[in-house]
Design a protein around this motif. Structure first.
Motif, PDB file in Angstrom:
ATOM      1  N   ASP A  41       0.855  -1.176   0.000  1.00  0.00           N
ATOM      2  CA  ASP A  41       0.000   0.000   0.000  1.00  0.00           C
ATOM      3  C   ASP A  41       0.896   1.233   0.000  1.00  0.00           C
ATOM      4  N   VAL A  42       1.123   1.799  -1.173  1.00  0.00           N
ATOM      5  CA  VAL A  42       2.056   2.906  -1.325  1.00  0.00           C
ATOM      6  C   VAL A  42       1.537   4.175  -0.653  1.00  0.00           C
ATOM      7  N   LYS A  43       0.235   4.371  -0.648  1.00  0.00           N
ATOM      8  CA  LYS A  43      -0.336   5.584  -0.057  1.00  0.00           C
ATOM      9  C   LYS A  43      -0.140   5.630   1.450  1.00  0.00           C
ATOM     10  N   ASN A  44      -0.152   4.469   2.101  1.00  0.00           N
ATOM     11  CA  ASN A  44       0.002   4.401   3.551  1.00  0.00           C
ATOM     12  C   ASN A  44       1.292   3.660   3.907  1.00  0.00           C
ATOM     13  N   ALA A  45       2.386   4.049   3.275  1.00  0.00           N
ATOM     14  CA  ALA A  45       3.668   3.398   3.518  1.00  0.00           C
ATOM     15  C   ALA A  45       4.123   3.662   4.950  1.00  0.00           C
ATOM     16  N   PRO A  46       4.692   2.656   5.601  1.00  0.00           N
ATOM     17  CA  PRO A  46       5.140   2.841   6.981  1.00  0.00           C
ATOM     18  C   PRO A  46       6.401   3.701   7.043  1.00  0.00           C
ATOM     19  N   THR A  47       6.685   4.181   8.222  1.00  0.00           N
ATOM     20  CA  THR A  47       7.905   4.927   8.495  1.00  0.00           C
ATOM     21  C   THR A  47       8.816   4.015   9.298  1.00  0.00           C
ATOM     22  N   PHE A  48      10.086   3.991   8.959  1.00  0.00           N
ATOM     23  CA  PHE A  48      11.037   3.166   9.678  1.00  0.00           C
ATOM     24  C   PHE A  48      11.987   4.060  10.455  1.00  0.00           C
ATOM     25  N   VAL A  49      12.185   3.730  11.735  1.00  0.00           N
ATOM     26  CA  VAL A  49      13.097   4.489  12.596  1.00  0.00           C
ATOM     27  C   VAL A  49      14.184   3.536  13.082  1.00  0.00           C
ATOM     28  N   PRO A  50      15.410   3.690  12.558  1.00  0.00           N
ATOM     29  CA  PRO A  50      16.497   2.841  13.049  1.00  0.00           C
ATOM     30  C   PRO A  50      16.954   3.307  14.428  1.00  0.00           C
ATOM     31  N   LEU A  51      17.219   2.362  15.303  1.00  0.00           N
ATOM     32  CA  LEU A  51      17.718   2.666  16.636  1.00  0.00           C
ATOM     33  C   LEU A  51      19.228   2.452  16.650  1.00  0.00           C
ATOM     34  N   ASP A  52      19.924   3.187  17.504  1.00  0.00           N
ATOM     35  CA  ASP A  52      21.350   2.939  17.673  1.00  0.00           C
ATOM     36  C   ASP A  52      21.521   1.510  18.162  1.00  0.00           C
ATOM     37  N   PRO A  53      22.606   0.837  17.752  1.00  0.00           N
ATOM     38  CA  PRO A  53      22.800  -0.560  18.173  1.00  0.00           C
ATOM     39  C   PRO A  53      22.874  -0.696  19.697  1.00  0.00           C
ATOM     40  N   PHE A  54      22.370  -1.817  20.188  1.00  0.00           N
ATOM     41  CA  PHE A  54      22.396  -2.139  21.606  1.00  0.00           C
ATOM     42  C   PHE A  54      23.512  -3.151  21.845  1.00  0.00           C
ATOM     43  N   THR A  55      24.359  -2.911  22.829  1.00  0.00           N
ATOM     44  CA  THR A  55      25.355  -3.877  23.260  1.00  0.00           C
ATOM     45  C   THR A  55      25.081  -4.152  24.728  1.00  0.00           C
ATOM     46  N   VAL A  56      24.825  -5.414  25.054  1.00  0.00           N
ATOM     47  CA  VAL A  56      24.388  -5.753  26.399  1.00  0.00           C
ATOM     48  C   VAL A  56      24.975  -7.095  26.826  1.00  0.00           C
ATOM     49  N   GLN A 115      10.172 -14.101  19.484  1.00  0.00           N
ATOM     50  CA  GLN A 115       9.643 -13.722  20.793  1.00  0.00           C
ATOM     51  C   GLN A 115      10.290 -12.419  21.268  1.00  0.00           C
ATOM     52  N   LEU A 116      11.599 -12.272  21.030  1.00  0.00           N
ATOM     53  CA  LEU A 116      12.293 -11.050  21.417  1.00  0.00           C
ATOM     54  C   LEU A 116      11.705  -9.841  20.699  1.00  0.00           C
ATOM     55  N   ALA A 117      11.407  -9.983  19.416  1.00  0.00           N
ATOM     56  CA  ALA A 117      10.815  -8.872  18.664  1.00  0.00           C
ATOM     57  C   ALA A 117       9.493  -8.439  19.294  1.00  0.00           C
ATOM     58  N   GLY A 118       8.676  -9.394  19.696  1.00  0.00           N
ATOM     59  CA  GLY A 118       7.407  -9.066  20.353  1.00  0.00           C
ATOM     60  C   GLY A 118       7.610  -8.389  21.695  1.00  0.00           C
ATOM     61  N   PRO A 147       1.409   2.957  17.767  1.00  0.00           N
ATOM     62  CA  PRO A 147       2.203   3.564  16.710  1.00  0.00           C
ATOM     63  C   PRO A 147       3.323   2.668  16.189  1.00  0.00           C
ATOM     64  N   ILE A 148       3.737   1.665  16.955  1.00  0.00           N
ATOM     65  CA  ILE A 148       4.791   0.750  16.519  1.00  0.00           C
ATOM     66  C   ILE A 148       4.143  -0.514  15.987  1.00  0.00           C
ATOM     67  N   ARG A 149       4.336  -0.754  14.690  1.00  0.00           N
ATOM     68  CA  ARG A 149       3.748  -1.938  14.060  1.00  0.00           C
ATOM     69  C   ARG A 149       4.593  -3.187  14.277  1.00  0.00           C
ATOM     70  N   ALA A 150       5.917  -3.041  14.125  1.00  0.00           N
ATOM     71  CA  ALA A 150       6.790  -4.210  14.188  1.00  0.00           C
ATOM     72  C   ALA A 150       8.205  -3.797  14.543  1.00  0.00           C
ATOM     73  N   VAL A 151       8.995  -4.796  14.919  1.00  0.00           N
ATOM     74  CA  VAL A 151      10.417  -4.610  15.194  1.00  0.00           C
ATOM     75  C   VAL A 151      11.173  -5.469  14.192  1.00  0.00           C
ATOM     76  N   HIS A 152      12.146  -4.859  13.510  1.00  0.00           N
ATOM     77  CA  HIS A 152      12.967  -5.574  12.532  1.00  0.00           C
ATOM     78  C   HIS A 152      14.411  -5.527  13.000  1.00  0.00           C
ATOM     79  N   PHE A 153      15.095  -6.669  12.941  1.00  0.00           N
ATOM     80  CA  PHE A 153      16.496  -6.719  13.333  1.00  0.00           C
ATOM     81  C   PHE A 153      17.364  -6.420  12.118  1.00  0.00           C
ATOM     82  N   SER A 154      18.330  -5.533  12.307  1.00  0.00           N
ATOM     83  CA  SER A 154      19.252  -5.211  11.225  1.00  0.00           C
ATOM     84  C   SER A 154      20.642  -5.764  11.506  1.00  0.00           C
ATOM     85  N   ASN A 155      20.901  -6.154  12.751  1.00  0.00           N
ATOM     86  CA  ASN A 155      22.195  -6.671  13.146  1.00  0.00           C
ATOM     87  C   ASN A 155      21.961  -7.539  14.380  1.00  0.00           C
ATOM     88  N   PHE A 156      22.570  -8.734  14.415  1.00  0.00           N
ATOM     89  CA  PHE A 156      22.351  -9.621  15.544  1.00  0.00           C
ATOM     90  C   PHE A 156      23.614 -10.451  15.751  1.00  0.00           C
TER      91      PHE A 156
END
Length: 159
Positions: A41-56, A115-118, A147-156
């Motif tokens: 759905d191009v008209k209602n395209a989501p917005t993606f906000v990258p977070l700084d990497p977490f080191t824990v 499960q972590l993403a949830g 406001p948050i639809r999903a969590v996507h991992f970019s680095n693991f």
């Protein structure tokens, strides 16, 4: 003879292309009324906000293990991005607490990552006034949809 055969073959291809274009046009008309699975759905395209990497440090007791995780949050719209920036310190804190409670064995499995993403989504929504328990969103805030639809991992990375 060869020229005549080529002419008829090209004519057949043109007719097939025109027929396919008509079918695509009919599908496009249907798409306006009803979104089909797999269509974007191009008209209602989501917005993606990258977070700084977490080191824990992970919760493994037998060895010192840590994880470096990069995440991107999928938001419903651009306005949610501004709201998220205002609450970012609390959101990062909640996400760090979720990550620190995990073991390497939990995070190595596919189900553990899902499960972590949830859990990260629930932790990120909590400062915004939402509570998610067992897949159900409880509206504590005045907003209708989280406001948050999903969590996507970019680095693991787990070491």
């Amino acid at each position: 003879g060869g020229g005549g055969a080529a002419f008829f073959m090209m004519k057949k291809r043109a007719a097939a292309a025109a027929e396919a274009a008509e079918e695509d046009g009919a599908e496009a008309k249907d798409d306006k009324h009803e979104a089909k699975p797999g269509k974007v759905d191009v008209k209602n395209a989501p917005t993606f906000v990258p977070l700084d990497p977490f080191t824990v440090n992970l919760a493994d007791r037998e060895a010192e293990r840590y994880a470096q995780v990069g995440m991107t949050l999928e938001l419903a719209d651009a306005k949610a991005g501004d709201l998220l920036k205002a609450y970012m310190p609390a959101i990062r804190n909640n996400i760090l607490l979720v990550l620190a409670g995990k073991t390497a064995a939990q995070l190595m499995e596919h189900e553990g990552k899902v499960q972590l993403a949830g859990e990260v989504r629930a932790a990120a929504l909590k400062p915004l006034g939402y509570e998610i328990k067992q897949g159900q969103t409880k509206k504590v805030s005045s907003e209708d949809t989280p406001p948050i639809r999903a969590v996507h991992f970019s680095n693991f990375i787990i070491q």
